[in-house]
Design an enzyme around this catalytic site. Sequence first.
Site, PDB file in Angstrom:
ATOM      1  CB  SER B 158      -0.947  -0.051   1.208  1.00  0.00           C
ATOM      2  OG  SER B 158      -1.930   0.937   1.133  1.00  0.00           O
ATOM      3  NE  ARG B 228      -8.258   1.374  11.529  1.00  0.00           N
ATOM      4  CZ  ARG B 228      -7.103   1.006  11.010  1.00  0.00           C
ATOM      5  NH1 ARG B 228      -6.534   1.759  10.098  1.00  0.00           N
ATOM      6  NH2 ARG B 228      -6.507  -0.090  11.392  1.00  0.00           N
ATOM      7  CG  ASP B 323      -6.456  -3.863  -3.154  1.00  0.00           C
ATOM      8  OD1 ASP B 323      -7.282  -2.973  -2.864  1.00  0.00           O
ATOM      9  OD2 ASP B 323      -5.227  -3.722  -2.998  1.00  0.00           O
ATOM     10  CG  HIS B 356      -5.705  -2.183   0.399  1.00  0.00           C
ATOM     11  ND1 HIS B 356      -4.869  -2.111  -0.693  1.00  0.00           N
ATOM     12  CD2 HIS B 356      -5.158  -1.372   1.341  1.00  0.00           C
ATOM     13  CE1 HIS B 356      -3.864  -1.286  -0.417  1.00  0.00           C
ATOM     14  NE2 HIS B 356      -4.016  -0.835   0.804  1.00  0.00           N
ATOM     15  CG  ASP B 357      -6.845  -5.081   5.575  1.00  0.00           C
ATOM     16  OD1 ASP B 357      -6.118  -4.095   5.344  1.00  0.00           O
ATOM     17  OD2 ASP B 357      -7.675  -5.107   6.497  1.00  0.00           O
TER      18      ASP B 357
END
Lengths: 379, 379
Positions: B158, B228, B323, B356-357
């Site tokens: 990232s 968040r 992602d 994405h994680d």
Amino acid sequence: MSTDTSSYNGVGIVAPQRAHFDRPLTLRSGAVLPAYDLVYETYGKLNADRSNAILVCHALSGHHHVAGMYAHQTDNVGWWDNIVGPGRPLDTNKFFVVGVNNLGGCHGSTGPSSINPATNKPWGADFPLVAVVDWVHAQARLADHLGVQQWAAVVGGSLGGMQALRWTITYPERVRHALVIASAPKLTAQNIAFNDVARQAILTDPDFHGGHYYEHDTYPQRGLRLARMLGHITYLSDDQMDEKFGRKPRNGSFSFGYDVEFEVESYLRYQGDKFAGYFDANTYLLMTKALDYFDPAREGDGDLAKALSVAKAEFFIAAFTTDWRFSPGRSREIVSALAKNGQAVSYAQFDCNYGHDSFLMADPEYHAAVTAYMGRVSV
Amino acid sequence: MSTDTSSYNGVGIVAPQRAHFDRPLTLRSGAVLPAYDLVYETYGKLNADRSNAILVCHALSGHHHVAGMYAHQTDNVGWWDNIVGPGRPLDTNKFFVVGVNNLGGCHGSTGPSSINPATNKPWGADFPLVAVVDWVHAQARLADHLGVQQWAAVVGGSLGGMQALRWTITYPERVRHALVIASAPKLTAQNIAFNDVARQAILTDPDFHGGHYYEHDTYPQRGLRLARMLGHITYLSDDQMDEKFGRKPRNGSFSFGYDVEFEVESYLRYQGDKFAGYFDANTYLLMTKALDYFDPAREGDGDLAKALSVAKAEFFIAAFTTDWRFSPGRSREIVSALAKNGQAVSYAQFDCNYGHDSFLMADPEYHAAVTAYMGRVSV
């Protein structure tokens, strides 16, 4: 939206009307609304058979002002004026079109900002949460009030499409055609998650006061602004945002601070500010919950086909390739369920570049498809 | 993240170190940081040639604690422990691995919560905004401090991948391999838009006090929590959220109120609360701006290939199908630019389901690919 009235050939000057209903309405939640008003507009003429009525259902931030303009406010053009009017896809030379502000709204129909007769203060957070089925029941009473026993069509995009779908299940005898556009049979976890962030922005705004901000003379403007900014991202396609804004710095170079640096920030903040200036935060919360709850398949033990099997309407389902909020796959879930039952369904998908908002746009192929479908609707 | 220490075979007990730099650093913005500290950790041993060092760059909310655990806190395991350790893809039997908390961070390196020597108060909003290139310059000084003239590899996911990419352009002689994972050569308008909503949530929180909340003994917890929550949605894949949470109501049925109704709401609010409990809001703002600014192609007149042509490193570019924050297409932009220049590049794409994680997960295929690539890195 502005319009050059010299070349305008839509429905022209319109005026909202109000209907009062004093028969209590038991809501999906179990709460009972003792009485309520609905504000609505109509375009075109109801024919002698009362067989040419179309109901247009609005989405999250919509209302009854679907088409035309107000005499005292000619720049206030209805939100779906491009599709409703003489010679337009929902042709007012043929159809009698009805727009209504849903229960819980903030454009005149009874909602959180209305006076609660039990307290003589605004309902605020005490206004009961409503589900899509509650709107449909209230709209059915409006149909009774207008003398419409059966809609030629119920039409809606997004949350409006969910109402059209719900009509076919709850009142199968009262709807001949359902046009369900850019919609979904239920929200995904991601859809709910975006809604919850928007709600948390409002609920945790210190000016929210548990929803009783009217009495505190405050307004959760920060929260509603954030909710709208976030919503806007999900309404637009990624490509469209890149084409429209790209990475263009607003002032040619970076300022290395938190003021607007990119065009896209300027646009979003503007949209957020504008919306927070006129929309009611409690209504926004309530509308997002109606979205979350919608899941007619529940009545079919999780099987959408089973839930839809009672429907007698013919269906027009449309989706937009660039819509990532309710992607075409979500529309095809509805198509598959109907096809499984052998029910009449047309499906169309358009490459219009405006993401979820495409349903509001005058894309020629999309409008041609609606025109063609409506041409086959007998009255 | 917790670990069963009885079967743990990673780098084991580690301790952070601190380096002080008193040579002023001129930042991309033009601001000058007179002096600063960087907190870092190392795993494995630097060989006699000093040729086996790997720099791991962290992403938005990461820090220097990449692997291992603290003696007094054995449940505090590094954020990328699964990839760094003896026999792991970044094998500490072979490599000397360095993790560093970036400038502007909130885990010990100089940042907005540090004392500004000019005022003897926390920097707060006066801490200058930093760009990825500033981090790279600061990391280069850390390399000097460690006696590392050239990294065997710079690795990051990232925003961390952006630093790896930037290293190859800014210090082409100092990096032999760059592993750029789940990254992008620049943000899209949509990426920037999500960042701006997150920032606006913090900036408009009444407890933010223009970034000087330390002095007001307040904390923009609401805003950081929202930021968040929103970020989390973009880290996860739509499918994964559906699989993990679906539309499961938390308590079996709906309560028709604004408390948690769906599991996904519970999860997001928990993540938001947890993060807002330990992360610094000014750091969060600053990290998102570094993301927004990153666009090395600017130095190639908009041509990424031109900007990358100075690089001497070999590249490993990896992306994850699910992602949607930095989709595989974004990684392939980097691959295409390198290929156009005839530069050495390997590309791998994995079907890992974590959005994405995924780059943080121990997906076997992904880890096998990193292991294979690192096996070819000579030291």
